[in-house]
Design a protein around this motif. Structure first.
Motif, PDB file in Angstrom:
ATOM      1  N   SER A   8      -8.037   3.949  -2.253  1.00  0.00           N
ATOM      2  CA  SER A   8      -7.796   4.305  -0.856  1.00  0.00           C
ATOM      3  C   SER A   8      -7.680   3.060   0.014  1.00  0.00           C
ATOM      4  CB  SER A   8      -8.921   5.202  -0.337  1.00  0.00           C
ATOM      5  OG  SER A   8      -8.747   5.466   1.042  1.00  0.00           O
ATOM      6  N   LYS A   9      -8.572   2.105  -0.184  1.00  0.00           N
ATOM      7  CA  LYS A   9      -8.541   0.882   0.620  1.00  0.00           C
ATOM      8  C   LYS A   9      -7.277   0.071   0.369  1.00  0.00           C
ATOM      9  CE  LYS A   9     -13.504   0.478   1.171  1.00  0.00           C
ATOM     10  NZ  LYS A   9     -14.726  -0.213   0.793  1.00  0.00           N
ATOM     11  N   GLY A  14     -12.405   5.104  -3.826  1.00  0.00           N
ATOM     12  CA  GLY A  14     -12.525   4.340  -2.586  1.00  0.00           C
ATOM     13  C   GLY A  14     -11.708   3.060  -2.608  1.00  0.00           C
ATOM     14  N   TYR A  15     -11.700   2.388  -3.762  1.00  0.00           N
ATOM     15  CA  TYR A  15     -10.925   1.156  -3.887  1.00  0.00           C
ATOM     16  C   TYR A  15      -9.430   1.455  -3.763  1.00  0.00           C
ATOM     17  CZ  TYR A  15      -9.181  -3.292  -5.529  1.00  0.00           C
ATOM     18  OH  TYR A  15      -8.514  -4.479  -5.614  1.00  0.00           O
ATOM     19  N   GLN A  75      -5.908  10.117  -5.826  1.00  0.00           N
ATOM     20  CA  GLN A  75      -6.511   8.787  -5.873  1.00  0.00           C
ATOM     21  C   GLN A  75      -7.588   8.741  -6.947  1.00  0.00           C
ATOM     22  OE1 GLN A  75      -7.800   8.197  -1.813  1.00  0.00           O
ATOM     23  NE2 GLN A  75      -5.867   7.208  -1.238  1.00  0.00           N
ATOM     24  N   GLY A  93       0.815  -1.215   0.000  1.00  0.00           N
ATOM     25  CA  GLY A  93       0.000   0.000   0.000  1.00  0.00           C
ATOM     26  C   GLY A  93       0.843   1.257   0.000  1.00  0.00           C
ATOM     27  N   ASN A  96      -4.319   1.863   2.023  1.00  0.00           N
ATOM     28  CA  ASN A  96      -4.387   1.842   3.487  1.00  0.00           C
ATOM     29  C   ASN A  96      -4.533   0.434   4.060  1.00  0.00           C
ATOM     30  OD1 ASN A  96      -4.288   4.746   4.312  1.00  0.00           O
ATOM     31  ND2 ASN A  96      -5.929   4.809   2.805  1.00  0.00           N
ATOM     32  N   ASN A  97      -4.259  -0.574   3.234  1.00  0.00           N
ATOM     33  CA  ASN A  97      -4.266  -1.973   3.663  1.00  0.00           C
ATOM     34  C   ASN A  97      -5.616  -2.397   4.236  1.00  0.00           C
ATOM     35  OD1 ASN A  97      -3.173  -4.532   4.074  1.00  0.00           O
ATOM     36  ND2 ASN A  97      -2.410  -4.017   6.097  1.00  0.00           N
ATOM     37  N   LEU A  98      -6.692  -1.890   3.669  1.00  0.00           N
ATOM     38  CA  LEU A  98      -8.028  -2.271   4.102  1.00  0.00           C
ATOM     39  C   LEU A  98      -8.685  -3.231   3.116  1.00  0.00           C
ATOM     40  CD1 LEU A  98      -9.286   1.249   5.222  1.00  0.00           C
ATOM     41  CD2 LEU A  98      -8.381  -0.586   6.662  1.00  0.00           C
ATOM     42  N   LYS A  99      -8.029  -3.484   2.001  1.00  0.00           N
ATOM     43  CA  LYS A  99      -8.595  -4.321   0.951  1.00  0.00           C
ATOM     44  C   LYS A  99      -7.485  -5.153   0.329  1.00  0.00           C
ATOM     45  CE  LYS A  99     -11.900  -5.100  -2.197  1.00  0.00           C
ATOM     46  NZ  LYS A  99     -13.023  -5.919  -1.848  1.00  0.00           N
TER      47      LYS A  99
END
Length: 101
Positions: free
Chosen positions: A69-70, A66-67, A54, A40, A73-76
């Protein structure tokens, strides 16, 4: 002569103390999460070095802000094909992978 602080340890010693030795389940989980985090950061730094937002990156590679960003930020979790799309089509770069045994 100066004496060394015996409380100072290397990063590898710290990881061994905090997460166990390499090969243990907790350590393996830590290593996987670290690699995801690093990916990320690499993508974010590449995007910023291109002067892109982004939203601009998402538009170039056909995804959403949003994708992106995720992923940054290691959210996805990101699929290899999607990562390749982001790097090649969004950042005009080349994705290079390696396998260590």
């Amino acid at each position: 002569m100066k004496t060394l602080n015996k409380d100072i340890m290397t990063f590898d010693e710290f990881k061994d103390n905090e997460f166990g030795l390499p090969g243990t389940p907790v350590r393996e989980s830590y290593e996987r999460e670290s690699e995801d985090f690093i990916l990320g950061v690499i993508l974010k730094e590449a995007r910023l070095s291109k002067g892109m937002t982004q939203e601009q990156l998402a538009k170039k590679c056909g995804t959403t802000k949003g994708y992106i960003s995720k992923v940054e930020n290691n959210l996805k979790d990101v699929r290899l094909s999607t990562l390749q799309n982001i790097v090649e089509n969004g950042l005009n770069g080349h994705l290079q992978l390696s396998v260590q045994l």
